[in-house]
Design a protein around this motif. Structure first.
Motif, short mmCIF file in Angstrom:
data_model
loop_
_atom_site.label_atom_id
_atom_site.label_comp_id
_atom_site.label_asym_id
_atom_site.label_seq_id
_atom_site.Cartn_x
_atom_site.Cartn_y
_atom_site.Cartn_z
N GLY A 289 42.61 44.62 42.15
CA GLY A 289 42.96 43.94 43.39
C GLY A 289 42.87 44.86 44.59
N MET A 290 43.32 46.11 44.43
CA MET A 290 43.24 47.08 45.53
C MET A 290 41.78 47.40 45.85
SD MET A 290 46.27 49.76 44.56
CE MET A 290 47.87 49.16 44.00
N GLU A 291 40.95 47.54 44.82
CA GLU A 291 39.53 47.83 45.05
C GLU A 291 38.88 46.70 45.83
OE1 GLU A 291 35.58 49.42 42.69
OE2 GLU A 291 37.52 49.39 41.71
N SER A 292 39.19 45.47 45.47
CA SER A 292 38.64 44.32 46.18
C SER A 292 39.08 44.32 47.64
CB SER A 292 39.10 43.02 45.50
OG SER A 292 38.63 41.89 46.19
N GLY A 293 40.35 44.62 47.88
CA GLY A 293 40.87 44.66 49.25
C GLY A 293 40.22 45.76 50.08
N ILE A 294 39.97 46.92 49.48
CA ILE A 294 39.32 48.01 50.20
C ILE A 294 37.88 47.65 50.53
CG2 ILE A 294 38.53 50.40 50.01
CD1 ILE A 294 41.51 50.10 50.59
N LEU A 295 37.19 46.95 49.63
CA LEU A 295 35.82 46.51 49.93
C LEU A 295 35.81 45.55 51.11
CD1 LEU A 295 34.34 46.00 46.35
CD2 LEU A 295 33.81 47.82 47.96
N LEU A 296 36.83 44.68 51.20
CA LEU A 296 36.93 43.79 52.36
C LEU A 296 37.18 44.59 53.63
CD1 LEU A 296 37.14 41.06 53.76
CD2 LEU A 296 39.53 40.91 52.98
N ALA A 297 38.06 45.60 53.56
CA ALA A 297 38.33 46.44 54.73
C ALA A 297 37.08 47.17 55.18
CB ALA A 297 39.44 47.44 54.39
N MET A 298 36.27 47.64 54.23
CA MET A 298 35.02 48.32 54.57
C MET A 298 34.03 47.36 55.23
SD MET A 298 34.74 50.61 51.09
CE MET A 298 33.49 51.81 51.50
N ALA A 299 34.01 46.11 54.77
CA ALA A 299 33.14 45.10 55.39
C ALA A 299 33.59 44.83 56.82
CB ALA A 299 33.15 43.81 54.57
N PHE B 247 29.48 46.33 46.84
CA PHE B 247 30.07 44.98 46.88
C PHE B 247 29.45 44.08 45.81
CE2 PHE B 247 28.99 40.73 48.59
CZ PHE B 247 30.23 40.13 48.49
N LEU B 248 28.12 44.07 45.71
CA LEU B 248 27.44 43.18 44.76
C LEU B 248 27.76 43.56 43.32
CD1 LEU B 248 23.94 42.74 46.45
CD2 LEU B 248 25.76 41.03 46.24
N GLU B 249 27.74 44.86 43.01
CA GLU B 249 28.01 45.28 41.63
C GLU B 249 29.44 44.93 41.22
OE1 GLU B 249 27.28 49.45 41.64
OE2 GLU B 249 29.26 49.98 42.41
N PHE B 250 30.37 45.02 42.15
CA PHE B 250 31.77 44.73 41.83
C PHE B 250 31.99 43.23 41.61
CE2 PHE B 250 36.11 43.58 43.08
CZ PHE B 250 36.86 44.42 42.26
N TYR B 251 31.57 42.40 42.57
CA TYR B 251 31.91 40.98 42.52
C TYR B 251 31.08 40.20 41.51
CZ TYR B 251 35.09 41.44 46.42
OH TYR B 251 36.15 41.80 47.21
N ILE B 252 29.82 40.53 41.34
CA ILE B 252 29.00 39.81 40.36
C ILE B 252 29.56 40.01 38.96
CG2 ILE B 252 26.74 39.74 39.23
CD1 ILE B 252 25.49 40.27 41.98
#
Length: 315
Positions: free
Chosen positions: A111-121, A250-255
């Motif tokens: 969950g933290m990794e997902s949130g950091i990817l959103l912050a980077m976007a 982003f793509l490697e994580f979410y896919i």
């Protein structure tokens, strides 16, 4: 541990089988996973050393990258030791409370990794769509608040999962068909109503991964829209180049995340394929992220070369 009618009451231990159907080759499967974990540990440690020391990297994007590296390190340490112990030494038993602790850390760090990817976007969106206001919006205080919000959101939402599992008392098995303690894998052991557990698990997945993915897509839609309106081809190319590394990560994580999530609940994928892919999904991005950013960032490449040249000269 007690049992009634072939069910286990308040089990104190569980058994992790590793990869069902591939038990005879698990010993050898452990070696590529060990290499991936080693690359992830070394790569993310390099990032955590380089980003604080290189003044040109004291920017929001790379501060978020350092937090992502710390999260990836945590994921590897939460999964790899026990998984490799199962593969190499047949150490399959685990205390039930330890299993719930591992479950919490794995899903919270996801969950933290997902949130950091959103912050980077969001950082890329402001840098490209409103560059003049970028320093005034992404201040150190703002970055700290974002990182704390990401950590608190994941901790609170995921923290309820083991609490709901702990209230279950009867299980039809203590054998977890997985190489680590995953929420749905533990839920499937229960011999009582788990509607709340399944529903809340879905809620957490969509409240974190679903929410973040939607807003990352919105950010990049607006970024691409802005970039395509730039008059000069060189400016468009430079703007796209600043986003390339993040898009790959982003793509490697979410896919992989959503494939693992939906196949576990709704798919008919062979158990060993699902477990291999879900393990790769957790361990491969931490190994690839430092490589992707290292290739795309001159300052990081310079420090990596400096570290290895210095080490070779001292030998």
């Amino acid at each position: 541990m007690g049992y009634t009618n072939l069910s286990y009451l308040n089990p104190r231990t569980v058994i992790l089988v590793g990869i069902p159907g591939l038990e005879h080759v698990q010993f050898w499967i452990g070696f590529p996973f060990f290499v991936v974990c080693l690359v992830a540990l070394l790569g993310n440690l390099f990032l955590l050393i380089i980003v604080p020391r290189e003044r040109s990297l004291h920017q929001p994007m790379y501060i978020f990258l350092a937090v992502l590296a710390a999260t990836d390190l945590g994921l590897c340490l939460a999964i790899a030791p026990k998984m490799l112990a199962i593969f190499w030494f047949g150490s399959c038993s685990m205390a039930f409370d330890t299993c719930l602790t591992q479950l919490f850390f794995i899903h919270a760090l996801q969950g933290m990794e997902s949130g950091i990817l959103l912050a980077m976007a969001f950082d890329r969106y402001v840098a490209i769509c409103d560059p003049l206001r970028h320093p005034s919006i992404l201040t150190p205080l703002f970055l700290l608040r974002v990182i704390l919000m990401v950590a608190v959101r994941a901790t609170v939402l995921v923290g309820i999962l083991p609490v709901l599992l702990k209230r279950l008392q009867r299980f039809h098995s203590i054998v977890i068909v997985h190489s680590y303690c995953e929420h749905m894998a533990v839920v499937k052991l229960a011999a009582e109503d788990v509607t709340i557990n399944k529903s809340y698990g879905l809620f957490v997945a969509f409240a974190i991964l679903g929410f973040d993915m939607i807003f990352v897509f919105i950010s990049y839609f607006l970024i691409f829209q802005a970039v395509l309106h730039l008059p000069q081809k060189e400016a468009r190319s430079k703007a796209f180049n600043t986003c390339t590394a993040h898009i790959v990560v982003f793509l490697e994580f979410y896919i992989l995340a959503f494939f693992s999530f939906f196949s576990h609940r709704f798919g008919h994928v062979s158990p060993y394929i699902h477990i291999l892919l879900s393990t790769i999904y957790l361990l491969l991005p931490p190994a690839l992220n430092p490589i992707v950013y290292g290739v795309k960032t001159k300052e990081i490449r310079k420090w990596v070369v400096h570290i290895f040249v210095l080490k070779s000269n001292t030998q």
